[in-house]
Write an enzyme that holds these catalytic residues in place. Structure first.
Site, PDB file in Angstrom:
ATOM      1  N   TYR A 163       0.835  -1.210   0.000  1.00 52.14           N
ATOM      2  CA  TYR A 163       0.000   0.000   0.000  1.00 52.14           C
ATOM      3  C   TYR A 163       0.874   1.266   0.000  1.00 52.14           C
ATOM      4  O   TYR A 163       0.548   2.261  -0.634  1.00 52.14           O
ATOM      5  CB  TYR A 163      -0.954  -0.002   1.197  1.00 52.14           C
ATOM      6  CG  TYR A 163      -1.765   1.282   1.317  1.00 52.14           C
ATOM      7  CD1 TYR A 163      -2.600   1.702   0.288  1.00 52.14           C
ATOM      8  CD2 TYR A 163      -1.675   2.082   2.461  1.00 52.14           C
ATOM      9  CE1 TYR A 163      -3.332   2.881   0.390  1.00 52.14           C
ATOM     10  CE2 TYR A 163      -2.398   3.254   2.572  1.00 52.14           C
ATOM     11  CZ  TYR A 163      -3.231   3.652   1.535  1.00 52.14           C
ATOM     12  OH  TYR A 163      -3.943   4.827   1.639  1.00 52.14           O
ATOM     13  N   ARG A 212       1.362   6.817  -6.806  1.00 57.76           N
ATOM     14  CA  ARG A 212       0.232   7.724  -7.041  1.00 57.76           C
ATOM     15  C   ARG A 212       0.665   9.166  -6.839  1.00 57.76           C
ATOM     16  O   ARG A 212       0.414  10.028  -7.675  1.00 57.76           O
ATOM     17  CB  ARG A 212      -0.927   7.360  -6.105  1.00 57.76           C
ATOM     18  CG  ARG A 212      -2.084   8.368  -6.177  1.00 57.76           C
ATOM     19  CD  ARG A 212      -3.318   7.911  -5.422  1.00 57.76           C
ATOM     20  NE  ARG A 212      -3.091   7.612  -4.004  1.00 57.76           N
ATOM     21  CZ  ARG A 212      -4.042   7.199  -3.178  1.00 57.76           C
ATOM     22  NH1 ARG A 212      -5.282   7.014  -3.618  1.00 57.76           N
ATOM     23  NH2 ARG A 212      -3.767   6.943  -1.913  1.00 57.76           N
ATOM     24  N   TYR A 268      -1.496  12.831   6.836  1.00 58.30           N
ATOM     25  CA  TYR A 268      -1.116  11.766   7.768  1.00 58.30           C
ATOM     26  C   TYR A 268       0.379  11.864   8.075  1.00 58.30           C
ATOM     27  O   TYR A 268       1.186  12.069   7.161  1.00 58.30           O
ATOM     28  CB  TYR A 268      -1.364  10.378   7.154  1.00 58.30           C
ATOM     29  CG  TYR A 268      -2.790   9.869   7.157  1.00 58.30           C
ATOM     30  CD1 TYR A 268      -3.795  10.464   7.909  1.00 58.30           C
ATOM     31  CD2 TYR A 268      -3.119   8.747   6.393  1.00 58.30           C
ATOM     32  CE1 TYR A 268      -5.097   9.961   7.884  1.00 58.30           C
ATOM     33  CE2 TYR A 268      -4.413   8.241   6.372  1.00 58.30           C
ATOM     34  CZ  TYR A 268      -5.395   8.855   7.124  1.00 58.30           C
ATOM     35  OH  TYR A 268      -6.664   8.351   7.098  1.00 58.30           O
ATOM     36  N   ARG A 324     -11.613  13.220   1.604  1.00 59.09           N
ATOM     37  CA  ARG A 324     -12.644  12.367   2.229  1.00 59.09           C
ATOM     38  C   ARG A 324     -13.880  12.238   1.358  1.00 59.09           C
ATOM     39  O   ARG A 324     -14.626  11.266   1.464  1.00 59.09           O
ATOM     40  CB  ARG A 324     -13.017  12.925   3.609  1.00 59.09           C
ATOM     41  CG  ARG A 324     -11.863  12.935   4.603  1.00 59.09           C
ATOM     42  CD  ARG A 324     -11.254  11.569   4.807  1.00 59.09           C
ATOM     43  NE  ARG A 324     -10.110  11.590   5.731  1.00 59.09           N
ATOM     44  CZ  ARG A 324      -9.364  10.534   5.986  1.00 59.09           C
ATOM     45  NH1 ARG A 324      -9.610   9.366   5.409  1.00 59.09           N
ATOM     46  NH2 ARG A 324      -8.344  10.614   6.811  1.00 59.09           N
ATOM     47  N   GLU A 347     -14.165  -1.223   5.833  1.00 61.24           N
ATOM     48  CA  GLU A 347     -14.113   0.099   5.207  1.00 61.24           C
ATOM     49  C   GLU A 347     -15.406   0.287   4.418  1.00 61.24           C
ATOM     50  O   GLU A 347     -15.884  -0.650   3.778  1.00 61.24           O
ATOM     51  CB  GLU A 347     -12.889   0.203   4.289  1.00 61.24           C
ATOM     52  CG  GLU A 347     -12.741   1.574   3.654  1.00 61.24           C
ATOM     53  CD  GLU A 347     -11.410   1.740   2.907  1.00 61.24           C
ATOM     54  OE1 GLU A 347     -10.348   1.584   3.551  1.00 61.24           O
ATOM     55  OE2 GLU A 347     -11.453   2.000   1.702  1.00 61.24           O
TER      56      GLU A 347
HETATM   57  C1  3EB Z   1      -7.975   5.863   5.539  1.00 57.74           C
HETATM   58  O1  3EB Z   1      -8.871   6.643   5.860  1.00 57.74           O
HETATM   59  C2  3EB Z   1      -8.403   4.470   5.197  1.00 57.74           C
HETATM   60  O2  3EB Z   1      -5.374   5.420  -0.324  1.00 57.74           O
HETATM   61  O3  3EB Z   1      -6.947   5.993  -1.721  1.00 57.74           O
HETATM   62  C3  3EB Z   1      -9.470   5.164   2.484  1.00 57.74           C
HETATM   63  C4  3EB Z   1      -9.792   5.789   1.276  1.00 57.74           C
HETATM   64  C5  3EB Z   1      -8.190   4.675   2.674  1.00 57.74           C
HETATM   65  C6  3EB Z   1      -8.835   5.921   0.268  1.00 57.74           C
HETATM   66  C7  3EB Z   1      -6.563   5.618  -0.609  1.00 57.74           C
HETATM   67  C8  3EB Z   1      -7.242   4.812   1.646  1.00 57.74           C
HETATM   68  C9  3EB Z   1      -7.559   5.427   0.458  1.00 57.74           C
HETATM   69  O4  3EB Z   1      -6.784   6.181   5.525  1.00 57.74           O
HETATM   70  C10 3EB Z   1      -7.821   3.971   3.945  1.00 57.74           C
END
Ligand code: 3EB
Length: 341
Positions: free
Chosen positions: A149, A156, A209, A222, A329
């Site tokens: 990941y 990306r 993050y 989001r 998820e």
């Molecule tokens: C998170 O909130 C959970 O890498 O495109 C959610 C939605 C998550 C998209 C992405 C990853 C992605 O971090 C994981």
């Protein structure tokens, strides 16, 4: 008088019904994704339909998410991307084997190449990316000294940077899940319209993050909010049991599911604030729920019903989620029409 066909409609149908879509229904198909284990040969080369190898709940048939539109459409191909476009909407998909070309991990290199090609297409045709769906196997496994990941996130983000795109703020909505097999699969929806990113006040934006989750932050918002055909539409990214930037409720799938839904409720509230006429509600969204362990499905279904009541549309799939400690998820969308035409 016949009601006018909506500019965007989501239909969830068994894969077996794809081949029997009437010609007039087919002409209005923008694209979509089908989920089955193993991936099905769809026999729909003329339509950008992604075939993803993903396990369904016991006894359930292969299932497709199909986006329809009233716009006159044209199909095309850009490199390995298959797409279909109308005046305001474009849907594309790409399935690639992970191939090593240089010293970079193959998944990272393949992801960067795929996104670069997608951005070329969107830039040439003047569309804004609204929503990406990313699927690839062994998402939590390590190779080349890095979790896959994280490799994906580097590829990306490098593609965004190579195209002079911002990697914070106004970035598209997305999800990234582990498939049961196959290569890298990406589907995307784009529009010739202004797209507004929505963040969740309960969560640190993913693009911020801290580095404990990987050398590059994931590049997604989001949710994406867009007005199409006079209607506000909302595309909520994959949403997990994360508050701040931390995973909550380790090992407890019921509480993780409720936390996901609290997060979705917060995103919906934020979207309604940005689009006051929209009236997005939890029970008028279409959901896709990814559950890591098949044995947890009963619990997740129960929590969904308790929180939402009876949503108009839900698909359940078994998939690995992008943090090893996440058990579930949930993604959602609304504002477009939902159901058969
Ligand atoms: C998170 O909130 C959970 O890498 O495109 C959610 C939605 C998550 C998209 C992405 C990853 C992605 O971090 C994981």
């Amino acid at each position: 008088m016949m009601p006018a066909e909506a500019i965007l409609r989501l239909e969830v149908l068994p894969a077996s019904r794809l081949s029997s879509l009437a010609a007039d229904e087919r002409s209005g198909v923008l694209g979509g994704a089908c989920f089955s284990h193993p991936a099905l040969p769809l026999g729909t080369a003329d339509l950008p339909l992604l075939a993803v190898d993903m396990v369904l709940p016991p006894g359930e048939e292969a299932i497709c998410e199909v986006w329809h539109t009233a716009e006159p459409l044209e199909s095309g191909q850009h490199g390995t991307i298959r797409y279909r476009q109308g005046e305001t909407l474009l849907f594309g998909c790409v399935s690639l084997d992970e191939v090593a070309g240089d010293a970079r991990p193959p998944l990272q290199a393949t992801t960067e190449a795929a996104y670069q090609s997608i951005f070329e297409l969107l830039e040439a045709r003047g569309y804004h990316a609204l929503r990406f769906w990313n699927y690839f196997p062994a998402i939590n496994q390590e190779s080349h000294h890095k979790e896959r990941y994280r490799q994906f996130n580097i590829g990306r983000q490098d593609a965004f940077l190579a195209h002079g795109r911002s990697v914070i703020g106004n970035v598209p909505a997305a999800c990234a899940l582990g498939s049961a097999g196959g290569g890298l699969h990406i589907a995307f929806l784009a529009a010739r319209a202004h797209v507004t990113s929505v963040e969740n006040p309960r969560q640190v934006s993913a693009y911020h993050y801290p580095s404990q989750y990987g050398p590059r932050s994931p590049t997604f918002s989001r949710a994406g909010l867009v007005k199409l055909g006079g209607r506000d539409m909302l595309f909520i990214s994959g949403t997990a049991s994360i508050v701040g930037h931390q995973t909550l409720h380790h090992g407890d799938v019921a509480t993780q599911t409720r936390e996901c839904l609290h997060n979705i409720a917060a995103i919906v509230a934020e979207a309604n604030r940005r689009a006051p006429g929209a009236d997005f509600r939890l029970d008028n969204l279409a959901y896709k729920v990814y559950v890591r362990q098949p044995g947890h499905l009963v619990t997740v279904r129960r929590e969904m019903a308790q929180f939402i009541g009876d949503p108009v549309s839900v698909i359940y799939l078994q998939a690995d989620v992008c943090r090893a400690d996440l058990l579930v998820e949930i993604e959602a969308s609304g504002g477009h029409a939902i159901g058969p035409g």
